[in-house]
Design an enzyme around this catalytic site. Structure first.
Site, PDB file in Angstrom:
ATOM      1  CB  SER A 304      36.863  49.567 -21.385  1.00 55.23           C
ATOM      2  OG  SER A 304      35.549  49.193 -21.012  1.00 55.23           O
ATOM      3  CB  CYS A 306      39.146  45.349 -15.990  1.00 53.80           C
ATOM      4  SG  CYS A 306      37.895  44.479 -16.870  1.00 53.80           S
ATOM      5  N   GLY A 340      36.460  41.311 -23.504  1.00 63.71           N
ATOM      6  CA  GLY A 340      37.087  42.502 -22.943  1.00 63.71           C
ATOM      7  C   GLY A 340      38.182  43.069 -23.829  1.00 63.71           C
ATOM      8  CD  GLU A 417      39.786  42.208  -8.320  1.00 67.66           C
ATOM      9  OE1 GLU A 417      39.777  41.670  -9.446  1.00 67.66           O
ATOM     10  OE2 GLU A 417      40.076  41.598  -7.281  1.00 67.66           O
TER      11      GLU A 417
HETATM   12  P1  XMP Z   1      34.971  45.950 -22.515  1.00 69.29           P
HETATM   13  O1  XMP Z   1      36.417  46.304 -22.755  1.00 69.29           O
HETATM   14  O2  XMP Z   1      34.292  45.481 -23.742  1.00 69.29           O
HETATM   15  O3  XMP Z   1      35.025  44.735 -21.495  1.00 69.29           O
HETATM   16  O4  XMP Z   1      34.227  47.067 -21.835  1.00 69.29           O
HETATM   17  C1  XMP Z   1      33.878  44.143 -20.982  1.00 69.29           C
HETATM   18  C2  XMP Z   1      34.260  42.986 -20.072  1.00 69.29           C
HETATM   19  O5  XMP Z   1      34.961  43.443 -18.906  1.00 69.29           O
HETATM   20  C3  XMP Z   1      34.793  42.496 -17.863  1.00 69.29           C
HETATM   21  N1  XMP Z   1      34.402  43.216 -16.657  1.00 69.29           N
HETATM   22  C4  XMP Z   1      35.212  43.450 -15.604  1.00 69.29           C
HETATM   23  N2  XMP Z   1      36.485  43.062 -15.371  1.00 69.29           N
HETATM   24  N3  XMP Z   1      36.437  44.240 -13.313  1.00 69.29           N
HETATM   25  C5  XMP Z   1      37.087  43.433 -14.193  1.00 69.29           C
HETATM   26  O6  XMP Z   1      38.252  43.098 -13.945  1.00 69.29           O
HETATM   27  C6  XMP Z   1      35.134  44.646 -13.475  1.00 69.29           C
HETATM   28  O7  XMP Z   1      34.583  45.376 -12.663  1.00 69.29           O
HETATM   29  C7  XMP Z   1      34.515  44.228 -14.698  1.00 69.29           C
HETATM   30  N4  XMP Z   1      33.244  44.434 -15.189  1.00 69.29           N
HETATM   31  C8  XMP Z   1      33.228  43.805 -16.403  1.00 69.29           C
HETATM   32  C9  XMP Z   1      33.717  41.528 -18.309  1.00 69.29           C
HETATM   33  O8  XMP Z   1      34.376  40.330 -18.705  1.00 69.29           O
HETATM   34  C10 XMP Z   1      33.079  42.247 -19.481  1.00 69.29           C
HETATM   35  O9  XMP Z   1      32.435  41.411 -20.403  1.00 69.29           O
END
Ligand code: XMP
Length: 480
Positions: A304, A306, A340, A417
């Site tokens: 969410s 990302c 994710g 990112e």
């Molecule tokens: P949800 O959708 O559950 O996803 O909030 C959580 C997952 O997102 C990933 N994550 C990131 N991916 N940039 C990215 O591209 C970021 O800054 C980032 N921070 C977290 C990670 O895999 C997490 O478990």
């Protein structure tokens, strides 16, 4: 350059086709799963290793509910180890190394020790390790003079009930109940303290029958690592306090860096459970599995918070990633974790049906009481902050942790990112998990599946159009 013919899909692109079912109640299904082939969970939910999602409080609540939490890695080694240790000490069948004090310890110091170690009592031992007494809140609550030593207020040995090391949990429960006491020190033949059984631990076991526990009855917890040279040292210290699962977590897990790190961990800490990621291709799963990982995180850019897909133009829609990675995982005998993009219990059900053993959730859990950070009030409503681990502020925080105060130049070098955001404050995480698991159970009954692997066998996805998505949501009514 080449272009794939097949369209890659994500959760909203499909629905599960309802199938004939003889399962008439959600209670008739089981959501038991494995996070690695060796580690079993009662619910397929893992809290994300993000600094706004999982530290000790979240990990404790997740494990009590039957899932597991992964402590994020954006902490000093000492802090991350302390968070893991807090989870491992939260409960156990018996405490093998109880927190102790000497009879001549000043009371104020002992009380400070109780606070810091989160213990409601200290076992008092002499310099030979022999039991001398116990100091609990019952000894302290109504006292007036705290200027003396532990010996001045403790309950002395002659008034205590103790057990032998071989005592069963049920025998211990009976003794604790009979004498209406809260703590039962276990002594060897010389009277030396060798363990402790507490009423609180027995009660917790009754309250959380689905909890994810290790062989000693301690809650399970994972911890994330990077691929830097000091991460091996981090791993060693995490394992020393009982960490159950090491998670090699980098944005592009199908890389020599991640593969080398997994190999080094597998070689140095034989038998330790390793998760690695993130990848979205069968080749990525195969390479990490062959390096020694037991579980692979699948998902690039689906989270969410990302922005990888916008910034780098790279990623893969989550449902197809899972469907394509699952056969490779089965072939290599590893599990896959959908990481994710899970917003609803419907998404969770689709992720499992597409082949995931568990789903990792970030922002869906970030609004709960157990997520790190305080809630903020905006326009009269409470929110909590969630941030991508590659967001500007997370990047800067990390640099500051490594280098202290950083210069303007360092700020400018960051290419984020991920984003910082807020989510509504949502109360205790157990309530959110209850809804997610209830929805998953319901989804299983629609597919006629009693287990998650039956769900995967029976699942048939139908692609839907934009009109289908509109029809899926509430429509033509004003939501109140
Ligand atoms: P949800 O959708 O559950 O996803 O909030 C959580 C997952 O997102 C990933 N994550 C990131 N991916 N940039 C990215 O591209 C970021 O800054 C980032 N921070 C977290 C990670 O895999 C997490 O478990």
């Amino acid at each position: 350059m080449k272009l794939r013919e097949k369209t890659a899909l994500t959760f909203d692109d499909v629905l599960l086709v309802p199938k004939y079912s003889e399962i008439n109640s959600r209670g008739a299904v089981t959501t038991a799963t494995q996070i690695t082939p060796e580690v079993h969970l009662q619910i397929p939910i893992v809290s994300s290793n993000m600094d706004t999602v999982t530290e000790a409080s979240m990990a404790i609540a997740m494990a009590r509910a039957g899932g597991v939490g992964i402590i994020h890695r954006f902490l000093t080694i000492e802090r991350q180890v302390a968070e893991v240790s807090r989870v491992k000490r939260a409960e156990s069948y018996r405490v093998d190394d109880p927190v102790t004090a000497l009879p001549d310890t000043p009371l104020k110091l002992a009380m400070q020790q109780m606070k810091e170690s989160d213990c409601s009592g200290l076992v008092v031992v002499d310099s030979q390790g022999k039991l001398a007494g116990i100091l609990t809140h019952r000894d302290l609550d109504l006292a007036e003079d705290f200027s003396g030593t532990v010996a001045s207020l403790m309950t002395p040995l002659e008034r205590m009930v103790t057990g032998v090391p071989s005592i069963s949990r049920d025998e211990a429960r009976l003794l604790l109940h009979k004498h209406r006491i809260e703590k039962l020190p276990l002594l060897d033949e010389q009277g030396k303290l060798v363990g402790l059984i507490t009423a609180r631990d027995i009660l917790k076991h009754r309250l959380h029958p689905n909890a994810s526990k290790d062989q000693r009855g301690r809650l399970r917890v994972g911890a994330a690592l990077g691929v830097r040279s000091d991460d091996l040292d981090r791993a060693e210290k995490l394992l020393a306090v009982g960490c159950d699962l090491l998670v090699v977590d980098i944005a592009h897990g199908h890389s020599n860096l991640a593969i080398d790190m997994v190999k080094q961990l597998a070689k140095r800490f034989a038998g330790v459970q390793i998760m690695a990621g993130n990848v979205v291709t069968p080749e990525g799963v195969a390479d990490l599995a062959q390096a020694g990982a037991h579980s692979i995180k699948v998902g690039v850019g689906s989270g969410s918070i990302c922005t990888t897909r916008l910034v780098a133009g790279s990623g893969y829609p989550q449902l197809s990633a899972l469907m394509e990675c699952a056969p490779a995982a089965a072939q290599h005998g590893v599990t896959i974790i959908s990481d994710g993009g899970i917003r609803t219990s419907g998404d969770l059900t689709k992720a499992i049906a597409a082949g995931a053993h568990c789903a990792m959730l970030g922002s869906s859990l970030a609004g709960t009481n157990e997520a790190p950070g305080a809630s903020v009030v905006r326009d009269g409503r409470r929110f909590k902050v969630v941030r991508g681990m590659a967001s500007l502020m997370a990047n800067v925080g990390r640099k500051e942790m490594d280098q202290g105060q950083i210069s303007d130049d360092e700020w400018e070098k960051v290419v984020p990112e991920g984003v910082e955001a807020v989510v509504p404050h949502r109360g205790p995480v157990k309530d959110i998990l209850h809804l997610l698991v209830g929805g998953l159970r319901s989804g299983m009954t629609y597919s006629g599946a009693r287990t998650l692997s039956e769900l995967q066998d029976l699942a048939e996805f139908a692609r839907i159009t934009g009109a289908g998505i509109t029809e899926s949501r509430h429509h033509d009514v004003d939501k109140i």
